[in-house]
Design a protein around this motif. Structure first.
Motif, PDB file in Angstrom:
ATOM      1  N   GLU A  91     -40.316  25.091  -9.729  1.00 61.94           N
ATOM      2  CA  GLU A  91     -39.737  25.502 -11.003  1.00 61.94           C
ATOM      3  C   GLU A  91     -38.352  26.097 -10.802  1.00 61.94           C
ATOM      4  O   GLU A  91     -37.416  25.824 -11.572  1.00 61.94           O
ATOM      5  CB  GLU A  91     -40.661  26.512 -11.678  1.00 61.94           C
ATOM      6  N   HIS A  92     -38.205  26.903  -9.758  1.00 61.01           N
ATOM      7  CA  HIS A  92     -36.912  27.509  -9.446  1.00 61.01           C
ATOM      8  C   HIS A  92     -35.861  26.446  -9.162  1.00 61.01           C
ATOM      9  O   HIS A  92     -34.686  26.593  -9.524  1.00 61.01           O
ATOM     10  CB  HIS A  92     -37.052  28.445  -8.238  1.00 61.01           C
ATOM     11  N   ASP A  93     -36.297  25.343  -8.505  1.00 59.76           N
ATOM     12  CA  ASP A  93     -35.367  24.266  -8.150  1.00 59.76           C
ATOM     13  C   ASP A  93     -35.123  23.299  -9.304  1.00 59.76           C
ATOM     14  O   ASP A  93     -34.409  22.302  -9.143  1.00 59.76           O
ATOM     15  CB  ASP A  93     -35.896  23.493  -6.934  1.00 59.76           C
ATOM     16  N   GLY A  94     -35.738  23.565 -10.447  1.00 58.11           N
ATOM     17  CA  GLY A  94     -35.488  22.733 -11.614  1.00 58.11           C
ATOM     18  C   GLY A  94     -36.313  21.478 -11.700  1.00 58.11           C
ATOM     19  O   GLY A  94     -35.979  20.564 -12.478  1.00 58.11           O
ATOM     20  N   CYS A  95     -37.397  21.397 -10.939  1.00 56.42           N
ATOM     21  CA  CYS A  95     -38.264  20.221 -10.984  1.00 56.42           C
ATOM     22  C   CYS A  95     -39.232  20.358 -12.162  1.00 56.42           C
ATOM     23  O   CYS A  95     -39.999  21.326 -12.219  1.00 56.42           O
ATOM     24  CB  CYS A  95     -39.044  20.086  -9.676  1.00 56.42           C
ATOM     25  N   PRO A  96     -39.244  19.419 -13.104  1.00 62.72           N
ATOM     26  CA  PRO A  96     -40.190  19.495 -14.227  1.00 62.72           C
ATOM     27  C   PRO A  96     -41.639  19.445 -13.728  1.00 62.72           C
ATOM     28  O   PRO A  96     -41.985  18.638 -12.867  1.00 62.72           O
ATOM     29  CB  PRO A  96     -39.858  18.255 -15.066  1.00 62.72           C
ATOM     30  N   LEU A  97     -42.486  20.333 -14.262  1.00 61.76           N
ATOM     31  CA  LEU A  97     -43.877  20.438 -13.846  1.00 61.76           C
ATOM     32  C   LEU A  97     -44.793  20.039 -14.998  1.00 61.76           C
ATOM     33  O   LEU A  97     -44.578  20.457 -16.131  1.00 61.76           O
ATOM     34  CB  LEU A  97     -44.197  21.869 -13.407  1.00 61.76           C
ATOM     35  N   TYR A  98     -45.826  19.253 -14.665  1.00 61.42           N
ATOM     36  CA  TYR A  98     -46.790  18.819 -15.673  1.00 61.42           C
ATOM     37  C   TYR A  98     -48.200  19.082 -15.154  1.00 61.42           C
ATOM     38  O   TYR A  98     -48.630  18.464 -14.184  1.00 61.42           O
ATOM     39  CB  TYR A  98     -46.627  17.332 -15.992  1.00 61.42           C
ATOM     40  N   GLU A  99     -48.892  20.023 -15.800  1.00 66.13           N
ATOM     41  CA  GLU A  99     -50.287  20.280 -15.435  1.00 66.13           C
ATOM     42  C   GLU A  99     -51.179  19.261 -16.147  1.00 66.13           C
ATOM     43  O   GLU A  99     -51.059  19.059 -17.360  1.00 66.13           O
ATOM     44  CB  GLU A  99     -50.707  21.689 -15.840  1.00 66.13           C
ATOM     45  N   VAL A 100     -52.072  18.617 -15.381  1.00 60.70           N
ATOM     46  CA  VAL A 100     -52.952  17.590 -15.952  1.00 60.70           C
ATOM     47  C   VAL A 100     -54.377  17.812 -15.451  1.00 60.70           C
ATOM     48  O   VAL A 100     -54.584  18.319 -14.332  1.00 60.70           O
ATOM     49  CB  VAL A 100     -52.486  16.162 -15.575  1.00 60.70           C
TER      50      VAL A 100
END
Length: 265
Positions: free
Chosen positions: A65-74
């Motif tokens: 998240e800090h590095d700007g990578c979009p996260l998707y919980e599934v």
């Protein structure tokens, strides 16, 4: 949007899709950690909720998240659709491929290159990349007809070394020959024929590139005719060595000579 990501990640199990989109999947917490530490671009991450319940997983998600990578919980059933493994690893990254050309490889004195000529097993290819990285080789060069190292099994077998060592792909044999002449690098082949000599008789200290061939047919005839042949003696009843094992033996002989032979004189 999440459904689109799931479909895309699942499609990246196909080589044509990977090549068309220039993407691949790195799955598992260790691979994800190594990807984060690299300079490779992460497009997005899919993860299951259990990842947040363990300190290591939580730290990884925070770093992403800090590095700007979009996260998707599934949920797990949805994650399984995107995963290339039978056992869910809990997190996977969709990443941009980094492909090097021969001209982009740094000019170095006495470089050591690893060449894969028609190697088909992704586990072997990934293992050789890992070994080349461990041995401090300067690059791995994949000739046309070699397995795609951005496939799930090859990425996993490389154990993150894919992020550390330059890998050139789909290189024509003619281009390799021109490159080796330009860089003053001698081509060596792992082969078993009457022209081959035991590998320990070879001086690996000058610039060289070691060619490892197809698991069944070995190095192609066109390259055999242009290379010095080396073999690994076998004293038991085995007919051959796995190409990954052969790469380990030859690369570490090269490293032994380069790093320690002068100390023994």
């Amino acid at each position: 949007m999440t459904n689109v990501k799931i479909k895309q990640a699942a499609g990246l199990q196909n080589r044509k899709k990977r090549e068309k989109e220039g993407l691949f999947v790195a799955e598992g917490i260790r691979l994800a950690e190594m990807a984060v530490e690299s300079s490779w671009n992460m497009v997005y991450a899919l993860y299951m909720s259990d990842m947040e319940k363990q300190p290591r997983g939580r730290a990884l998600l925070e770093r992403l998240e800090h590095d700007g990578c979009p996260l998707y919980e599934v949920p797990e059933p949805v994650y399984r659709k995107a995963s290339g493994t039978d056992t869910p690893q809990g997190i996977l990254l969709v990443m941009e491929q980094q492909r090097y050309s021969l001209s982009e490889l740094p000019v170095r004195e006495a470089p050591l290159y690893v060449i894969l000529d028609g190697v088909q097993d992704p586990g072997n290819a990934g293992t050789i990349i890992r070994t080349a990285d461990a041995a401090g080789a300067d690059a791995v060069i994949l000739l046309c007809g070699t397995v795609d190292v951005f496939g799930e099994k090859a990425v996993r077998s490389s154990m993150g070394s894919l992020f550390h060592i330059p890998v050139c792909m789909d290189v024509a044999a003619e281009d390799l020959l021109a490159f080796s002449a330009q860089r003053n690098v001698e081509l060596l082949s792992a082969a078993l024929d009457q022209n081959a000599r035991p590998y320990w008789e070879r001086d690996f200290r000058p610039g060289c590139a070691i060619v490892f061939g197809n698991e069944g047919s070995g190095v192609s005839d066109s390259l055999l005719a242009r290379t010095d042949h080396l073999y690994i003696p076998m004293y038991g009843r085995a007919e051959s060595l796995n190409v990954g094992a052969s790469a380990s033996i030859l690369l570490y002989e090269a490293i032994r000579q380069r790093r320690y032979s002068s100390q023994q004189q």
